[in-house]
Design an enzyme around this catalytic site. Structure first.
Site, PDB file in Angstrom:
ATOM      1  N   CYS A 198       5.568  -6.341  -1.780  1.00  0.00           N
ATOM      2  CA  CYS A 198       4.269  -6.625  -1.163  1.00  0.00           C
ATOM      3  C   CYS A 198       4.130  -6.015   0.223  1.00  0.00           C
ATOM      4  CB  CYS A 198       4.021  -8.127  -1.119  1.00  0.00           C
ATOM      5  SG  CYS A 198       3.771  -8.828  -2.757  1.00  0.00           S
ATOM      6  N   HIS A 227      -5.607  -9.597  -3.089  1.00  0.00           N
ATOM      7  CA  HIS A 227      -4.254  -9.079  -2.928  1.00  0.00           C
ATOM      8  C   HIS A 227      -3.931  -7.958  -3.915  1.00  0.00           C
ATOM      9  CE1 HIS A 227      -0.139  -8.677  -1.927  1.00  0.00           C
ATOM     10  NE2 HIS A 227       0.384  -9.617  -2.701  1.00  0.00           N
TER      11      HIS A 227
END
Lengths: 400, 483
Positions: A88, A344
């Site tokens: 991430c 996201h």
């Protein structure tokens, strides 16, 4: 002795696609959408860009391997492009490549692009993936919420917080992010919610309910970087510059050494300390104007407030409930909605965070503009609490 | 009595925690056959989704071993439901138990008598044997067998010397190809013929031949038998045979039909473990196995019996129980219904066998490493020590974690991740020796997990690669002792 990256590189243009369930767009479309905004903002020509870094996490899911997808989507003139991936923290890792190249003097102008196309799987949540040939033999086939959910019980046990109080603080975090996201036209989720809705939602992974989890979104974000001198020559006064850019991957301590108690994110503590040093920050709680942290789950946002040194140990619940991180609080957090509501798209997230700080520092954040922000922090936490990569960037302006 | 008797030197058992209510089964089937209500008495033991005959055999052997170290010459695994037809199942049990490389594995199968036949062979051999037996037989929903079968395992050790707790007095074995039921290769469930024929032409004619042969060899009369062990769920079959053979009515051992069900190749040994756990020294045991013929084995308990205590034992396993009344759940665990688990269940579970071989002691035996430089215990074992203050290279020696004390450090119950029995529960487990492993939890009740909860480690199915017919095993944590 290395002096770090502080004020060596300026951001002269940024772009960000609309995030969300982009049934209408593929990864190439999303990258072009972000790039069009970015190149216009920079005021340069595509042919001025000398190198590129592209970040994508689930390459198998969308674009395939290598940096070709960026070169092809933007029809770049055969300049070198590097593909990076760091869970991430991928978007920030792409920015780090471009920033370091400029700081090294290897090129004058570079682009960093992050993209993720997640909604082509046919199911909700993040795609399944292998963890590695050995890891698949012993690690649980956990999900992302399940990995982070474990912070909840461990944090409650360490700080002797009642789970009901922790759940309420987590709910406050999500309610705040939904309120912020509602003001952001590019956000995935723009619906305000109530604390009761959060508490009543179905359980995803104890103690995380549905509204404790970030959206799974498609999107792309990018930045064009150069030296402060070139930025000024392009008419960018008091340019936005990188004050710090740090990366800290786990080395196995959380996974296999009994010293970690499971209630905090060790690499955040390490990356934040280095970043404050690089940026020359003495007291982050007093000096930071706004922050974008990796709120993949509400509980993550809560515990990293302590890991970033913004809340005292065991004090995050109180700060959250006091509104310290609300839009009218001392350090607004996720003013753009965060992962929770802006969305996201993994590879794009780090650059999306920098995009928000970049707009806020220049007073260009529209309805959600904060009064006179000076210094912003972005934070990514890739992986799981027991095996992860943290990136921390600090962004400000350079007088002159 | 010989100076150095041969016989049984230890015993253990395992009964899975889930106990399915037969009343609930009959209620679910009342549309099919109201007469099944007659089967609706008591409960049967059913394996959790992550248990098979092999994992249950490992637990039975661990029940026997408790904390005792053992290096048997042989490890035999008897079952009609071996997970692999060509891969040493017994060998995997050796690895899971962490026995050293000197133990020779052997699988025994092909008949419900596999357990007693393997025991007779072990008793007739020299050297030491660890015999495990387990079955997880499947039956079609609605069949009588689905009511009468149970899942479970037992283990005994065989040897000679002062450690013998039940001396071998004699045995007899006969073979008859009487097919009252069978299961062809590749079939999930048995094909079963009429019970009256199986009883009159099978049990009542074949068992007496084997029993009389054993009594004659041992020089024991039928009325001297204190405990008559015969698996079987036919009504009064044990009492009928006892009377026919001249054994005392009180010699009949409860076949555990009402609490466990018939555990197939394991059942005679499970009943033996039950009796050994509650009888006295000097008692004569007649152990009979039936299936295409019969085995009869005579044993006499010794004074050493009082010194042997399994870790949990049959009585302990019977009380470690969770009532289950959802027949559909059992059918899904058995693969008899194809439940929709969503797209996440499609995740490819291909195994890199080269890796599995390199890491076999870590995966099969939960063996980590202890750094010789700093003492840090860690999993997995690697070349470089994980202790940030150490980092020494090539200092780690193997250390088995499977039998270590441990507690829950972090946990979650995950409703998103795929598991055949949601939620998928996992978290970090902290071992008393300092190691930390993130692993799955199994056999838990909703809300049971908490930080600091003591757990024990169990060898379980990790996942099934249905595409390639392979199954992976690893260790999971389960609340200590709890139901």
């Amino acid at each position: 002795m290395a002096k770090g990256i502080r004020d060596k590189v300026a951001i002269i243009g940024m772009g960000c696609s609309r995030f969300g369930e982009r049934w209408d767009a593929g990864p190439d479309d999303l990258m072009l959408e972000a790039f069009q905004e970015c190149i216009k903002d920079a005021g340069i020509d595509k042919s001025d860009i000398q190198a590129g870094w592209m970040g994508v996490f689930f390459d198998e899911q969308s674009v395939g391997k290598s940096a070709l997808p960026l070169s092809m989507a933007l029809r770049l003139p055969n300049i070198p492009v590097t593909r990076v991936e760091n869970l991430c923290a991928t978007g920030t890792e792409a920015l780090r490549g471009a920033v370091y190249a400029v700081a090294a003097g290897a090129c004058d102008i570079a682009i960093a692009m992050g993209v993720e196309k997640l909604k082509d799987t046919g199911f909700g949540g993040l795609p399944e993936r292998t963890k590695g040939t050995f890891e698949d033999l012993w690690l649980p086939q956990n999900t992302a919420p399940g990995g982070f959910a474990q912070l909840g019980a461990a944090y409650a046990a360490r700080t002797r917080t009642d789970m009901a109080d922790l759940k309420r603080a987590m709910a406050h975090i999500s309610v705040k992010s939904h309120a912020n996201g509602a003001l952001n036209p590019k956000a995935h989720l723009r619906n305000p919610i109530t604390e009761q809705q959060v508490l009543d939602a179905r359980m995803v992974a104890y103690p995380l309910g549905l509204f404790d989890c970030a959206g799974v979104s498609d999107g792309a974000a990018c930045a064009i970087v150069t030296t402060p001198e070139i930025a000024r020559s392009l008419g960018k006064h008091n340019p936005v510059t990188v004050k710090a850019l740090q990366l800290a991957p786990s080395n196995g301590v959380e996974l296999a050494h009994g010293s970690w108690d499971g209630s905090y994110t060790l690499t955040t503590r390490i990356a934040a300390k280095r970043a404050y040093e690089e940026a020359g920050i003495q007291d982050p709680r007093a000096e930071l104007s706004l922050i974008e942290v990796h709120d993949c789950f509400s509980v993550t946002e809560l515990v990293v407030m302590e890991d970033l040194g913004l809340s005292p140990e065991g004090g995050a619940v109180r700060d959250v409930m006091d509104g310290f991180f609300d839009r009218d609080g001392k350090i607004p957090c996720q003013i753009d909605g965060g992962l929770k509501c802006f969305g996201h798209p993994i590879g794009a997230t780090g650059l999306r965070m920098v995009y928000e700080i970049y707009l806020q520092l220049q007073g260009r954040a529209g309805e959600r503009q904060l009064p006179d922000p000076r210094l912003g922090l972005t934070h990514n936490l890739g992986g799981l609490p027991n095996r992860n990569i943290t990136s921390v960037a600090i962004i400000g302006r350079l007088e002159g | 009595m010989t100076q150095s008797p041969t016989g049984i030197t230890g015993f253990g058992a395992y009964i899975p925690r889930l106990r399915l209510s037969r009343k609930a089964m009959a209620a679910a089937l009342d549309w099919l056959d109201p007469n099944l209500a007659a089967q609706g008495k008591g409960e049967r033991a059913v394996a959790n989704w992550d248990e098979d005959s092999l994992t249950m055999a490992v637990e039975a052997a661990r029940d026997l071993l408790a904390a005792r170290a053992l290096s048997p010459d042989r490890l035999v695994f008897a079952s009609t439901t071996l997970p692999f037809q060509d891969r040493s199942n017994a060998g995997l049990i050796i690895d899971a138990l962490g026995l050293d490389g000197g133990t020779r594995p052997a699988d025994a199968t092909g008949s419900l008598r596999a357990g007693t036949s393997a025991l007779l062979s072990a008793l007739e051999q020299t050297g030491t044997s660890l015999l495990t037996a387990a079955d997880r037989r499947l039956a079609r929903p609605g069949s009588v067998q689905d009511f009468t079968y149970g899942h479970g395992a037992a283990a005994v050790t065989v040897g000679s010397g002062p450690g013998v707790i039940a001396e071998f007095l004699g045995g007899h074995s006969i073979f008859r190809d009487l097919v009252d039921h069978y299961r062809a290769a590749g079939e999930a469930a048995d094909y079963v013929l009429e019970e009256r024929w199986a009883r009159d032409e099978g049990y009542l004619k074949i068992v007496p031949v084997a029993v009389k042969g054993a009594l004659s060899k041992a020089g024991i009369s039928a009325d001297q038998v204190d405990h008559f062990i015969l698996p079987g769920t036919m009504a009064k079959i044990q009492a009928t045979l006892a009377a026919k053979l001249g054994m005392r009515p009180d010699s009949v051992v409860d076949p555990l039909a009402g609490t466990v069900g018939d555990t197939g190749a394991a059942h005679a040994l499970l009943m033996l473990a039950d009796i050994l756990g509650r009888t006295q020294p000097g008692r004569v045991i007649l152990l009979v196995g039936y299936g295409q013929g019969a085995d009869a084995i005579l044993l006499r308990t010794t004074k050493a019996l009082a010194d042997f205590i399994p870790a949990t034992g049959v009585a302990g396993w019977l009380s470690r129980r969770q009532a289950e009344d959802r027949y559909l759940k059992h059918m899904s665990f058995s693969g008899m219904v194809d439940i929709h688990f969503g797209m996440r269940a499609e995740h490819d579970k291909r195994t890199a066998h080269t890796v599995a071989y390199r890491k076999r002691d870590m995966v099969n035996g939960l063996t980590g490493g202890r750094c010789g430089s700093c003492g840090c215990v860690q999993f997995p074992r690697t070349r470089a020590c994980v202790n940030p203050a150490c980092g020494a290279i090539d200092t780690q020696t193997p250390v088995r974690l499977a039998d270590e004390a441990a507690v829950v450090k972090t946990f979650t119950e995950d409703w998103l991740g795929f598991t055949p029995c949601p939620p998928l529960a996992y978290g970090n487990v902290q071992f008393a020796n300092g190691a930390n492993v993130m692993m799955e939890f199994t056999d838990i009740q909703a809300g049971q997990l908490s930080v600091g909860l003591p757990v024990r480690l169990v060898f379980r199915l990790k996942d099934d690669d249905e595409k390639r017919g392979f199954r992976r095993y690893f260790w999971k944590a389960t609340p200590q002792g709890g139901a």
